[in-house]
Design a protein around this motif. Sequence first.
Motif, PDB file in Angstrom:
ATOM      1  N   VAL A   1       6.965  11.074   2.754  1.00 28.05           N
ATOM      2  CA  VAL A   1       6.261  10.646   3.969  1.00 28.05           C
ATOM      3  C   VAL A   1       5.775   9.202   3.830  1.00 28.05           C
ATOM      4  CG1 VAL A   1       4.206  11.028   5.393  1.00 28.05           C
ATOM      5  CG2 VAL A   1       5.574  12.986   4.636  1.00 28.05           C
ATOM      6  N   LEU A   2       5.131   8.893   2.698  1.00 27.60           N
ATOM      7  CA  LEU A   2       4.609   7.544   2.487  1.00 27.60           C
ATOM      8  C   LEU A   2       5.739   6.514   2.403  1.00 27.60           C
ATOM      9  CD1 LEU A   2       1.723   8.189  -0.091  1.00 27.60           C
ATOM     10  CD2 LEU A   2       1.531   7.747   2.368  1.00 27.60           C
ATOM     11  N   GLN A   3       6.827   6.863   1.714  1.00 26.91           N
ATOM     12  CA  GLN A   3       7.958   5.953   1.608  1.00 26.91           C
ATOM     13  C   GLN A   3       8.568   5.678   2.981  1.00 26.91           C
ATOM     14  OE1 GLN A   3       8.693   4.072  -0.776  1.00 26.91           O
ATOM     15  NE2 GLN A   3       9.433   5.068  -2.605  1.00 26.91           N
ATOM     16  N   THR A   4       8.705   6.719   3.783  1.00 29.23           N
ATOM     17  CA  THR A   4       9.283   6.550   5.122  1.00 29.23           C
ATOM     18  C   THR A   4       8.398   5.670   5.995  1.00 29.23           C
ATOM     19  OG1 THR A   4      10.332   8.737   4.972  1.00 29.23           O
ATOM     20  CG2 THR A   4      10.130   7.760   7.159  1.00 29.23           C
ATOM     21  N   LEU A   5       7.094   5.934   5.968  1.00 28.28           N
ATOM     22  CA  LEU A   5       6.162   5.103   6.739  1.00 28.28           C
ATOM     23  C   LEU A   5       6.195   3.658   6.242  1.00 28.28           C
ATOM     24  CD1 LEU A   5       3.066   7.482   7.070  1.00 28.28           C
ATOM     25  CD2 LEU A   5       4.686   6.825   8.866  1.00 28.28           C
ATOM     26  N   GLY A   6       6.250   3.496   4.906  1.00 26.38           N
ATOM     27  CA  GLY A   6       6.312   2.153   4.335  1.00 26.38           C
ATOM     28  C   GLY A   6       7.562   1.420   4.774  1.00 26.38           C
ATOM     29  N   PHE A   7       8.683   2.118   4.774  1.00 27.88           N
ATOM     30  CA  PHE A   7       9.946   1.501   5.204  1.00 27.88           C
ATOM     31  C   PHE A   7       9.875   1.095   6.675  1.00 27.88           C
ATOM     32  CE2 PHE A   7      14.178   1.831   7.103  1.00 27.88           C
ATOM     33  CZ  PHE A   7      14.896   0.956   6.294  1.00 27.88           C
TER      34      PHE A   7
ATOM     35  N   GLY B   1      -1.695  -3.878 -10.797  1.00 29.05           N
ATOM     36  CA  GLY B   1      -1.674  -2.573 -10.153  1.00 29.05           C
ATOM     37  C   GLY B   1      -0.295  -1.944 -10.171  1.00 29.05           C
ATOM     38  N   THR B   2       0.738  -2.768  -9.940  1.00 29.35           N
ATOM     39  CA  THR B   2       2.110  -2.263  -9.974  1.00 29.35           C
ATOM     40  C   THR B   2       2.510  -1.863 -11.394  1.00 29.35           C
ATOM     41  OG1 THR B   2       2.714  -3.673  -8.102  1.00 29.35           O
ATOM     42  CG2 THR B   2       4.511  -2.805  -9.432  1.00 29.35           C
ATOM     43  N   ALA B   3       2.095  -2.652 -12.372  1.00 31.58           N
ATOM     44  CA  ALA B   3       2.396  -2.321 -13.773  1.00 31.58           C
ATOM     45  C   ALA B   3       1.804  -0.965 -14.144  1.00 31.58           C
ATOM     46  CB  ALA B   3       1.850  -3.413 -14.694  1.00 31.58           C
ATOM     47  N   PHE B   4       0.556  -0.722 -13.726  1.00 32.78           N
ATOM     48  CA  PHE B   4      -0.072   0.576 -13.985  1.00 32.78           C
ATOM     49  C   PHE B   4       0.691   1.701 -13.281  1.00 32.78           C
ATOM     50  CE2 PHE B   4      -4.604  -1.283 -14.748  1.00 32.78           C
ATOM     51  CZ  PHE B   4      -4.176  -1.750 -15.976  1.00 32.78           C
TER      52      PHE B   4
ATOM     53  N   THR C   1      11.399  -1.536  -6.008  1.00 27.09           N
ATOM     54  CA  THR C   1       9.977  -1.801  -5.809  1.00 27.09           C
ATOM     55  C   THR C   1       9.605  -3.190  -6.314  1.00 27.09           C
ATOM     56  OG1 THR C   1       9.463   0.556  -6.035  1.00 27.09           O
ATOM     57  CG2 THR C   1       7.633  -0.984  -6.287  1.00 27.09           C
ATOM     58  N   LEU C   2      10.163  -3.574  -7.452  1.00 28.88           N
ATOM     59  CA  LEU C   2       9.882  -4.905  -7.993  1.00 28.88           C
ATOM     60  C   LEU C   2      10.417  -6.002  -7.075  1.00 28.88           C
ATOM     61  CD1 LEU C   2      10.597  -4.322 -11.802  1.00 28.88           C
ATOM     62  CD2 LEU C   2       8.384  -4.359 -10.623  1.00 28.88           C
TER      63      LEU C   2
ATOM     64  N   LEU D   1       0.819  -1.212   0.000  1.00 28.16           N
ATOM     65  CA  LEU D   1       0.000   0.000   0.000  1.00 28.16           C
ATOM     66  C   LEU D   1       0.858   1.270   0.000  1.00 28.16           C
ATOM     67  CD1 LEU D   1      -2.836   1.210   0.102  1.00 28.16           C
ATOM     68  CD2 LEU D   1      -2.692   1.145   2.599  1.00 28.16           C
ATOM     69  N   LEU D   2       1.653   1.474   1.057  1.00 32.82           N
ATOM     70  CA  LEU D   2       2.340   2.752   1.221  1.00 32.82           C
ATOM     71  C   LEU D   2       3.428   2.991   0.173  1.00 32.82           C
ATOM     72  CD1 LEU D   2       2.620   2.870   5.124  1.00 32.82           C
ATOM     73  CD2 LEU D   2       0.985   4.062   3.645  1.00 32.82           C
ATOM     74  N   VAL D   3       4.263   1.983  -0.076  1.00 36.64           N
ATOM     75  CA  VAL D   3       5.349   2.168  -1.037  1.00 36.64           C
ATOM     76  C   VAL D   3       4.801   2.414  -2.440  1.00 36.64           C
ATOM     77  CG1 VAL D   3       7.285   1.040  -2.199  1.00 36.64           C
ATOM     78  CG2 VAL D   3       7.047   0.875   0.286  1.00 36.64           C
ATOM     79  N   LEU D   4       3.852   1.594  -2.860  1.00 38.54           N
ATOM     80  CA  LEU D   4       3.298   1.750  -4.207  1.00 38.54           C
ATOM     81  C   LEU D   4       2.489   3.035  -4.343  1.00 38.54           C
ATOM     82  CD1 LEU D   4       2.299  -1.959  -4.916  1.00 38.54           C
ATOM     83  CD2 LEU D   4       4.180  -0.657  -5.920  1.00 38.54           C
ATOM     84  N   GLU D   5       1.768   3.403  -3.285  1.00 38.76           N
ATOM     85  CA  GLU D   5       1.027   4.662  -3.327  1.00 38.76           C
ATOM     86  C   GLU D   5       1.981   5.853  -3.344  1.00 38.76           C
ATOM     87  OE1 GLU D   5      -1.955   5.552  -3.757  1.00 38.76           O
ATOM     88  OE2 GLU D   5      -3.153   3.739  -3.509  1.00 38.76           O
ATOM     89  N   ALA D   6       3.116   5.726  -2.673  1.00 42.53           N
ATOM     90  CA  ALA D   6       4.112   6.801  -2.672  1.00 42.53           C
ATOM     91  C   ALA D   6       4.614   7.068  -4.083  1.00 42.53           C
ATOM     92  CB  ALA D   6       5.276   6.430  -1.760  1.00 42.53           C
ATOM     93  N   ILE D   7       4.813   5.999  -4.840  1.00 46.19           N
ATOM     94  CA  ILE D   7       5.275   6.146  -6.227  1.00 46.19           C
ATOM     95  C   ILE D   7       4.163   6.725  -7.094  1.00 46.19           C
ATOM     96  CG2 ILE D   7       6.076   4.889  -8.271  1.00 46.19           C
ATOM     97  CD1 ILE D   7       7.309   2.858  -6.303  1.00 46.19           C
TER      98      ILE D   7
END
Length: 230
Positions: free
Chosen positions: A92-98, A203-206, A170-171, A62-68
Motif C-alpha cells: 500500500v505504501l509503495q503504491t501510494l509513494g509511486f 535514515g536510509t542507511a538505518f 531506492t538509492l 516518506l512513503l517509499v522508505l517507510e514501506a521498506i
Amino acid sequence: MTVEQQTTSNPIKTSPNPLAIAFSVLTHLLLLTPVIYIVVLSVNTYNTFSWHPILTTVGIGLLVLEAIYCVSGEAYVSKKMTRKNRILIHWVLQTLGFLLTLAGVLVIIVMKGKHSHFTSVHGKLGLAAMILFAIIMISGLFADNTKWFYPRIKPVTIKIYHIVGGILVTLVLLAALINGTYTHWWPHTKLGRDLTFASFVIGTAFTMIKPTLGAVSKCKFMFRKSTPNT
C-alpha cells in the motif's frame, strides 16, 4: 492441541527491547524531519512548481522508505503484525509513494515540457528512477507469487532479485530527491540543505540494514553447496 503444539504453530512474539524501540523512533525521525522541512519550505514559497518537490518528497522520502522499514525493520510493527500484514502495508505504501512521485513528475512535465526538464542531471536521474521504480514494483508481484515460476525458478532467487533491486532502486530514487535540493530551486540556507542531506542518508542507511542482511543471508542459502542429506 497441547500448549506445546500451540506454541509451535503460533510462536509468541516477545516485546521489542527498549534499544530496538529507540532505534525505530530515531529512524522515523530521520526520515520524517527532512520531509516536513522541504514541504514547509515549498509551502512558504508556494507556486505551481511547489507541487513537484512536495509530491516527490512525500512519495519518496516518506512513503517509499517507510514501506521498506515497516516490512523489514520496524520494531513495534514487527511485534504487532504478522508478516503477511506487513507485506500488505508495504504494498500500500509503495503504491501510494509511486503514485505521488509520478504525479510530481507530471507536474514538472506540464510546466516545463519533457524536453526541457529531462536535459538536466536531476531530470535524467528522476526519469531513470521512475522507470526502475515501476519495474521493481512489478517484480514485487512476482516475489509474492513465486509459485507461478516454481520449479523453473527457485523462490529464493526471485526474492533476492526483488530485495537487491529494491535497495538499488531506492538509492536511485533518494539520489534524485537529494539532487533536487542542490538545484537553483532550493529556497533556504546551505546548512539546511546539508542537514537535509545528512538526515536522509543516515535514515536510509538505518532502513537498509535489515534488507541488506536479509539479502546476504538468502544469497548464502542459495549458493551454499548441497549436501547428500539435502
